[in-house]
Design an enzyme around this catalytic site. Structure first.
Site, mmCIF file in Angstrom:
data_model
loop_
_atom_site.group_PDB
_atom_site.id
_atom_site.type_symbol
_atom_site.label_atom_id
_atom_site.label_comp_id
_atom_site.label_asym_id
_atom_site.label_seq_id
_atom_site.Cartn_x
_atom_site.Cartn_y
_atom_site.Cartn_z
ATOM 1 C CE LYS A 172 -13.593 69.266 -45.595
ATOM 2 N NZ LYS A 172 -12.391 70.054 -45.292
ATOM 3 C CD GLU A 247 -27.673 77.044 -41.313
ATOM 4 O OE1 GLU A 247 -27.756 78.214 -41.740
ATOM 5 O OE2 GLU A 247 -28.642 76.404 -40.921
ATOM 6 C CB CYS A 281 -21.943 83.502 -42.065
ATOM 7 S SG CYS A 281 -22.287 83.053 -40.360
ATOM 8 C CD GLU A 382 -20.400 85.478 -47.861
ATOM 9 O OE1 GLU A 382 -20.171 84.496 -48.594
ATOM 10 O OE2 GLU A 382 -20.734 85.367 -46.661
#
Ligand code: NAP
Length: 492
Positions: A172, A247, A281, A382
């Site tokens: 997906k 992750e 990331c 973040e």
């Protein structure tokens, strides 16, 4: 054009399904539409994958690997086309798009090589005439959930080890970036992977992702995305006793010591902070700088930032492309406002850009804050955009402490000419990846990729470590003594 699911080796017609528009973030234009699938599509894909897996697991691994060599070859042949599609749908500049496709090609050839290794162990038995070994066994049907910021590389980190290890998969992709998944499904189809080995189901995380995690026949979920989503994937997966590989987010720092090559440090910072418009990331969003070189570093950063061209990533001269969408733009800007309120000093940037050729796209000005407190929100959370926070420190010990103060642990870097400092740093920085005299970005596919703390749950993508996610260890004992030999008892 409408993108439909690839299930059991064929393209499934939408038949009354809902579709979402896929938008080019560089100009807001609709590129195509993508199917929003539901639970029944997942069920259908899992049925096909389950049927195919038994046979697929019996295909010798070097033969399974041959498909990966073919996939790698086709990706190489189409590298420029794939890079163009990638840049159009997610915005990163074309040079980086080519780099990302190359990462997928590298992964194909590397994992194909694993088809002739997939090493287990042979160990001596404690008993005579007994043989002991372990092998990597495929797990079955696995589910892959991927983010939009690396729409092809991350999918290859997951799907290629899954394939070579004898699993079948449902992938997906993120709803924002289905075009790369469509291109990859075409390649899976063209190389003749047996029907049901590779299945792509488009749709939202809430619908398709949840259905995958809850499906009793999907044994592994390999997820890459935000820590917030990852946590809910782990919670639901835990309830269904799934093996869940996560992750997730990062808050990565570059440390610049007083003996650093400052020009090199500036290059490393700008590449890691503003590449992919700060949406990696591994993006550098903190610079932890020694007091003695702070002002000099600020000046050099500001000077270099002036020369950064912003625009459509398809233009070869552009250095910074758009961010993914309007909500991302708003989130980045809200963090800049938070930074100002927290008392950080804004040295450059801090604006949404929408004039002239940037009109219609989602662009944010490269932004530099200084005098940032290590525990402020802009230094801890973040942001996922082109925003750097400079934090001043007095020593290597303090720099390491500040680096490790965040809840994430993906990537870190140190610029220093002192080998002793470099080695102490690589030992003490609590991140899954450490760079010395390079920015926070630049992983190669043959080493493990992932992070500590809020970035991951102990699994790794990429490298041989990726095989650990997609295989079970099976220990096999063969007794050829012709009598019952009891372990631990008949050893005297
Ligand atoms: P995201 O919003 O967490 O989405 C990631 C994927 O999860 C998408 O395919 C999304 O689908 C799906 N999803 C959303 N809700 C779900 C649910 N409840 N159940 C199952 N799946 C669900 O992350 P993103 O915005 O795409 O990506 C950016 C994030 O990824 C950043 O935090 C970045 O640091 C992280 N990232 C980490 C790594 C790493 O290796 N550590 C690499 C790249 C990116 P839809 O969006 O289609 O709904």
């Amino acid at each position: 054009m409408k993108l439909n699911n690839y299930i059991n080796g064929s393209w499934q017609e939408g038949g009354g399904a809902d579709y979402a528009a896929v938008v080019n973030p560089a100009n807001g234009e609709t590129l195509c539409e993508v199917k929003l699938s539901g639970k029944q599509d997942v069920d259908e894909a899992v049925k096909a994958a389950k049927r195919a897996q038994k046979e697929w697991a019996l295909v010798p691994a070097p033969k399974r690997a041959d498909y990966l060599y073919e996939i790698g070859r086709l990706m190489k042949e189409r590298k420029e086309h794939l890079a163009q599609v990638l840049t159009k749908e997610m915005g990163k500049v074309i040079e980086e798009g080519r780099g990302e496709v190359q990462e997928g090609i590298d992964m194909a050839f590397y994992m194909a090589g694993e088809g002739r290794r997939l090493f287990g162990e042979t160990v001596p038995s404690e008993l005579q005439d007994k043989f002991a070994m372990s092998v990597r066994a495929p797990i079955g049907v696995v589910g892959l959930i991927t983010p939009w910021n690396f729409p092809v590389a991350i999918a290859t980190w997951k799907s290629f080890p899954a394939i070579v290890a004898g699993n079948t998969f449902i992938w997906k992709p993120a709803t924002e970036t289905p075009m790369m998944a469509y291109e990859m499904a075409r390649i899976f189809d063209e190389v003749g992977l047996p029907a049901g080995v590779a299945n792509v189901v488009f749709g939202s995380g809430g619908e398709v992702g949840t259905a995958m995690i809850e499906h009793p026949d999907i044994r592994v979920i390999s997820f890459t995305g935000s820590t917030e989503t990852g946590r809910s994937v782990a919670e639901l997966g835990g309830r269904h006793l799934k093996k869940v590989s996560l992750e997730m987010g990062g808050k990565n720092a570059v440390i610049v010591m007083d003996d650093a090559d400052l020009d090199l440090a500036v290059e490393g910072i700008l590449w890691s902070a503003f590449g992919t418009a700060g949406q990696r990331c591994t993006a550098c969003s903190r610079v932890i700088v020694h007091r003695d070189v702070k002002e000099e570093l600020e000046q050099r950063l500001l000077k270099q930032m002036e020369g950064l061209t912003i625009g459509d990533g398809l233009d070869e001269s552009v250095k910074i492309g758009p961010v993914i969408n309007a909500p991302a733009l708003e989130k980045i800007h809200s963090y800049v406002e938070i930074g100002k309120k927290e008392g950080a000093k804004l040295l450059a940037g801090g604006r949404i850009l929408e004039d002239g050729s940037l009109k219609g796209g989602y662009y944010y000005e490269p932004t530099l804050f200084t005098d940032v407190k290590w525990d402020s929100r802009i230094a801890q959370e973040e942001i996922f955009g082109p925003v750097i926070s400079l934090i001043e420190v007095d020593s290597l010990d303090e720099a390491i402490e500040v680096n490790n103060s965040v809840t994430y642990g993906l990537s870190s870097s140190i610029f220093t000419r002192d080998v002793n400092q470099a080695f102490r740093a690589q030992r003490d920085l609590d991140t899954g990846i450490v760079y010395v005299n390079a920015g926070t970005t630049g992983a190669e596919i043959h080493l493990p990729f992932g992070g500590t703390k809020g970035t991951g749950n102990g699994h790794r993508d990429s490298g041989v470590a990726a095989l650990d996610v997609f295989t079970e260890w099976k220990s096999i004992y063969v007794d050829y003594s012709g009598k019952l030999q009891r372990a631990q008892i008949d050893t005297e």
